[in-house]
Write a protein that holds these residues in place. Structure first.
Motif, short mmCIF file in Angstrom:
data_model
loop_
_atom_site.label_atom_id
_atom_site.label_comp_id
_atom_site.label_asym_id
_atom_site.label_seq_id
_atom_site.Cartn_x
_atom_site.Cartn_y
_atom_site.Cartn_z
N GLU A 147 0.83 -1.21 0.00
CA GLU A 147 0.00 0.00 0.00
C GLU A 147 0.86 1.26 0.00
OE1 GLU A 147 -2.50 -0.40 3.38
OE2 GLU A 147 -3.80 -1.94 2.47
N GLY A 148 1.97 1.23 0.74
CA GLY A 148 2.87 2.39 0.74
C GLY A 148 3.53 2.60 -0.61
N LEU A 149 3.93 1.51 -1.28
CA LEU A 149 4.55 1.66 -2.60
C LEU A 149 3.55 2.18 -3.62
CD1 LEU A 149 6.69 -1.61 -2.79
CD2 LEU A 149 7.54 0.73 -2.64
N VAL A 150 2.29 1.73 -3.53
CA VAL A 150 1.27 2.20 -4.47
C VAL A 150 1.03 3.70 -4.29
CG1 VAL A 150 -1.17 2.04 -5.06
CG2 VAL A 150 0.17 -0.04 -4.75
N LYS A 151 1.03 4.17 -3.04
CA LYS A 151 0.84 5.61 -2.79
C LYS A 151 2.03 6.42 -3.27
CE LYS A 151 -2.30 5.14 1.14
NZ LYS A 151 -2.49 5.39 2.59
N ASP A 152 3.22 5.86 -3.13
CA ASP A 152 4.42 6.59 -3.58
C ASP A 152 4.54 6.64 -5.10
OD1 ASP A 152 5.04 6.93 -0.92
OD2 ASP A 152 6.42 5.21 -0.84
N CYS A 153 3.87 5.74 -5.79
CA CYS A 153 3.96 5.67 -7.26
C CYS A 153 2.74 6.29 -7.93
CB CYS A 153 4.13 4.23 -7.71
SG CYS A 153 5.61 3.41 -7.10
N GLU A 154 2.18 7.34 -7.33
CA GLU A 154 1.00 7.97 -7.93
C GLU A 154 1.32 8.61 -9.28
OE1 GLU A 154 -0.73 10.73 -5.26
OE2 GLU A 154 -1.67 9.20 -3.97
N LEU A 155 2.52 9.18 -9.40
CA LEU A 155 2.90 9.80 -10.67
C LEU A 155 3.02 8.75 -11.76
CD1 LEU A 155 3.69 12.38 -12.14
CD2 LEU A 155 6.06 12.00 -11.42
N ARG A 183 -5.91 -3.29 -9.68
CA ARG A 183 -4.77 -3.95 -9.05
C ARG A 183 -3.70 -4.31 -10.08
NH1 ARG A 183 -2.82 -8.89 -7.12
NH2 ARG A 183 -2.03 -8.74 -4.98
N GLU A 184 -4.11 -4.68 -11.29
CA GLU A 184 -3.13 -5.01 -12.33
C GLU A 184 -2.30 -3.79 -12.74
OE1 GLU A 184 -6.14 -6.01 -12.19
OE2 GLU A 184 -6.17 -8.19 -12.39
N LEU A 185 -2.92 -2.62 -12.75
CA LEU A 185 -2.20 -1.38 -13.11
C LEU A 185 -1.45 -0.77 -11.94
CD1 LEU A 185 -4.85 0.39 -15.39
CD2 LEU A 185 -2.73 -0.70 -16.12
N GLY A 186 -1.65 -1.31 -10.74
CA GLY A 186 -1.00 -0.75 -9.56
C GLY A 186 -1.63 0.54 -9.09
N LEU A 187 -2.91 0.76 -9.38
CA LEU A 187 -3.60 1.97 -8.96
C LEU A 187 -4.07 1.84 -7.53
CD1 LEU A 187 -5.82 2.64 -12.12
CD2 LEU A 187 -3.67 3.74 -11.53
N PRO A 188 -4.10 2.94 -6.76
CA PRO A 188 -4.65 2.88 -5.40
C PRO A 188 -6.16 2.64 -5.42
CG PRO A 188 -4.10 5.13 -5.98
CD PRO A 188 -3.58 4.27 -7.10
N GLU A 189 -6.69 2.27 -4.28
CA GLU A 189 -8.11 1.96 -4.22
C GLU A 189 -8.96 3.19 -4.48
OE1 GLU A 189 -11.20 -0.42 -1.24
OE2 GLU A 189 -9.11 -0.08 -0.67
N ASP A 190 -8.49 4.34 -4.06
CA ASP A 190 -9.21 5.60 -4.29
C ASP A 190 -8.60 6.37 -5.45
OD1 ASP A 190 -6.85 6.03 -2.95
OD2 ASP A 190 -7.61 7.73 -1.79
N VAL A 195 -5.78 10.08 -8.13
CA VAL A 195 -5.08 10.16 -9.42
C VAL A 195 -5.87 11.01 -10.40
CG1 VAL A 195 -4.17 8.84 -11.36
CG2 VAL A 195 -3.95 7.94 -9.04
N LEU A 196 -7.11 10.61 -10.70
CA LEU A 196 -7.89 11.33 -11.70
C LEU A 196 -8.29 12.72 -11.23
CD1 LEU A 196 -10.26 8.44 -12.91
CD2 LEU A 196 -8.02 9.12 -13.79
N GLY A 197 -8.60 12.86 -9.95
CA GLY A 197 -8.99 14.17 -9.43
C GLY A 197 -7.81 15.06 -9.09
N LYS A 198 -6.66 14.47 -8.79
CA LYS A 198 -5.50 15.25 -8.39
C LYS A 198 -4.80 15.88 -9.59
CE LYS A 198 -1.23 14.81 -5.68
NZ LYS A 198 -0.39 13.88 -4.89
N TYR A 199 -4.63 15.12 -10.66
CA TYR A 199 -3.93 15.61 -11.84
C TYR A 199 -4.96 16.16 -12.84
CZ TYR A 199 0.00 13.04 -9.88
OH TYR A 199 0.99 12.58 -9.04
N LYS A 200 -5.49 17.33 -12.52
CA LYS A 200 -6.53 17.92 -13.37
C LYS A 200 -5.98 18.49 -14.67
CE LYS A 200 -9.56 19.08 -9.50
NZ LYS A 200 -10.32 20.14 -8.80
N GLU A 201 -4.66 18.72 -14.73
CA GLU A 201 -4.08 19.21 -15.98
C GLU A 201 -3.97 18.11 -17.02
OE1 GLU A 201 -0.80 17.84 -13.26
OE2 GLU A 201 -2.60 19.11 -13.10
N ASP A 202 -4.14 16.85 -16.61
CA ASP A 202 -4.07 15.72 -17.54
C ASP A 202 -5.42 15.06 -17.77
OD1 ASP A 202 -1.30 16.03 -17.82
OD2 ASP A 202 -0.91 14.82 -16.03
#
Length: 449
Positions: A147-155, A183-190, A195-202
């Motif tokens: 869970e910590g690695l998934v949060k650190d790899c948000e970018l 889970r296959e893409l390594g995305l966090p549960e939220d 991801v989608l809401g944080k990076y609004k420029e993308d």
């Protein structure tokens, strides 16, 4: 005289009657000496995706891997059910027996838990005196590490989603399709908020279930297979014509190559096609070689999607949710079976899982990533079963320790044979501190109700 000749020739003639049992209502005549003259037309065997799936060459190592991963997913489901309880960090085995159908077990919950003592700690409740179960500290630590690695790899997660959007037909994807392979893409549960809401420029949420790409990035326009082509072009000195549209081919052991297969594969490798990031136009099937080019583009898009996953594998049913967004109007399972050197479909674990063959060697990922390494540690902990995991010293450490004891014994002018006593005492001390049959750590405090 003429009649006798006709009857004589008539007896010598052998009539062959063509009968199709499906088209006539005649009863089926068993094979025997009196009906040898009857010729039956047998129905041609069907050549469908199901028959090709059953007759494919089996890869035992990849099948074994998917079986193990299925067991790991079952344990993670049990861990999730236990974590959602608010009464305490442990659950009684009587209550866990009700989860058998939820997690999809074929055996009893008690039997499954006792088979994995390194994952589950089974103990007796001090008050109620019933058997209870909790997750071991080592497995819980690995889940927290993931869970910590998934949060650190948000970018990195945002880059993967952006690549998928660039491959889509209109720059849009359904959030539900991303949630299925989260889970296959390594995305966090939220990932919707983080991801989608944080990076609004993308990204931009058009609807509650549709995400749209705001701006393309030319740096992401190179597919993973093109890196392999460049490596092949430089190292093997192949011509550009041979490597420009080629894919890595790796057939399983025992694959039968039929006559003319090599020539067809060579022509398919050199067939030009529209690459995943080049454009969103759909190749017309009626054009010259349009069907092959259309299927090769679909192969390239599935290849790129699998390359973006953590473990380079996705369930076929979940992969089909990207057909409409990617503009792939093909039968996905049939397309995968047509290319056994690129993809492998495993039917273990009651699901069909497609695996990228080039990414694995002897059942292990060739280029591991941090999330895969943590999941592999979880899998190793599950596969230990009931075996003891006492960490033994290396042979050199034991040898050096015994040599030092011998030197000390002879330095003190001891008689012959007295130096054996400290060596035996040292091994007795090691064995006293290590109990292989212990399941629950004694230093761990008991969690009350």
């Amino acid at each position: 005289m003429i009649l006798s000749k006709v009857s004589k020739h008539h007896c010598l003639l052998q009539f062959r009657i063509h009968i199709n049992p499906q088209e006539t209502n005649l009863p089926k005549i068993p094979f025997g000496p009196f009906n040898l003259f009857i010729q039956r037309r047998w129905k041609k065997p069907a050549n469908t995706a199901q028959t090709r799936l059953e007759s494919r060459t089996i890869d035992s190592k990849l099948n074994r891997l998917t079986t193990y991963l299925k067991k790991l997913k079952t344990i993670l489901k049990i861990y999730e059910l236990m974590s959602n309880r608010k009464r305490g960090p442990f659950v009684s085995l009587q209550l866990m027996s009700r989860w058998t159908n939820i997690v999809g077990l074929n055996v009893g919950m008690g039997e499954f838990v006792h088979k994995h003592p390194h994952v589950f700690d089974v103990f007796t409740h001090p008050v109620r005196r019933n058997l209870c179960c909790r997750i071991s500290g080592k497995f819980k630590g690995l889940v927290s590490e993931e869970e910590g690695l998934v949060k650190d790899c948000e970018l990195e997660c945002a880059k993967r989603v952006k690549r998928l959007l660039m491959m889509s037909k209109n720059g849009r994807l359904h959030v539900h399709a991303l949630r299925l392979i989260r889970r296959e893409l390594g995305l966090p549960e939220d990932f919707r908020e983080s991801v989608l809401g944080k990076y609004k420029e993308d990204f931009r949420l058009v609807d509650l279930e549709i995400v749209e790409l705001v701006d393309k990035d030319e740096n992401f326009g190179v597919a993973e297979v093109e890196k392999w082509r460049e490596k092949e072009y430089r190292e093997k000195w192949l011509s550009e014509f041979e490597t420009k549209f080629a894919f890595p081919i790796n057939f399983p052991t025992g694959f039968k190559i039929e006559r003319g297969f090599r020539e067809k594969l060579k022509n398919w490798q050199m067939l030009p096609y529209l690459k995943p990031y080049e454009g969103n136009e759909v190749v017309q099937v009626g054009a010259c070689g349009g069907k092959n080019r259309y299927e090769k583009r679909a192969v390239a898009m599935i290849h790129e999607l699998l390359s973006l996953t953590v473990e380079k594998m996705v369930e076929v049913e979940r992969l089909a949710h990207f057909k409409k967004d990617f503009g792939m109007e093909v039968n996905v399972r049939e397309l995968l079976l047509k290319n056994p050197g690129i993809f492998y479909i495993s039917t273990k674990g009651s699901t069909h899982t497609v695996i990228l063959r080039e990414a694995y060697s002897k059942g292990c990922l060739i280029e591991p990533n941090p999330i895969y390494v943590v999941r592999r540690k979880m899998l190793d902990l599950v596969l230990l079963g009931c075996r003891n995991t006492r960490e033994l010293q290396d042979e050199e450490e034991i040898k050096n320790g015994s040599d030092s004891l011998i030197r000390k014994a002879f330095a003190g002018n001891t008689t012959v044979g007295e130096w054996v006593v400290p060596i035996l005492e040292s091994f007795d001390n090691v064995n006293d501190h290590d109990d292989p049959g212990e399941i629950i750590d004694a230093s761990e405090e008991f969690d009350g109700c």
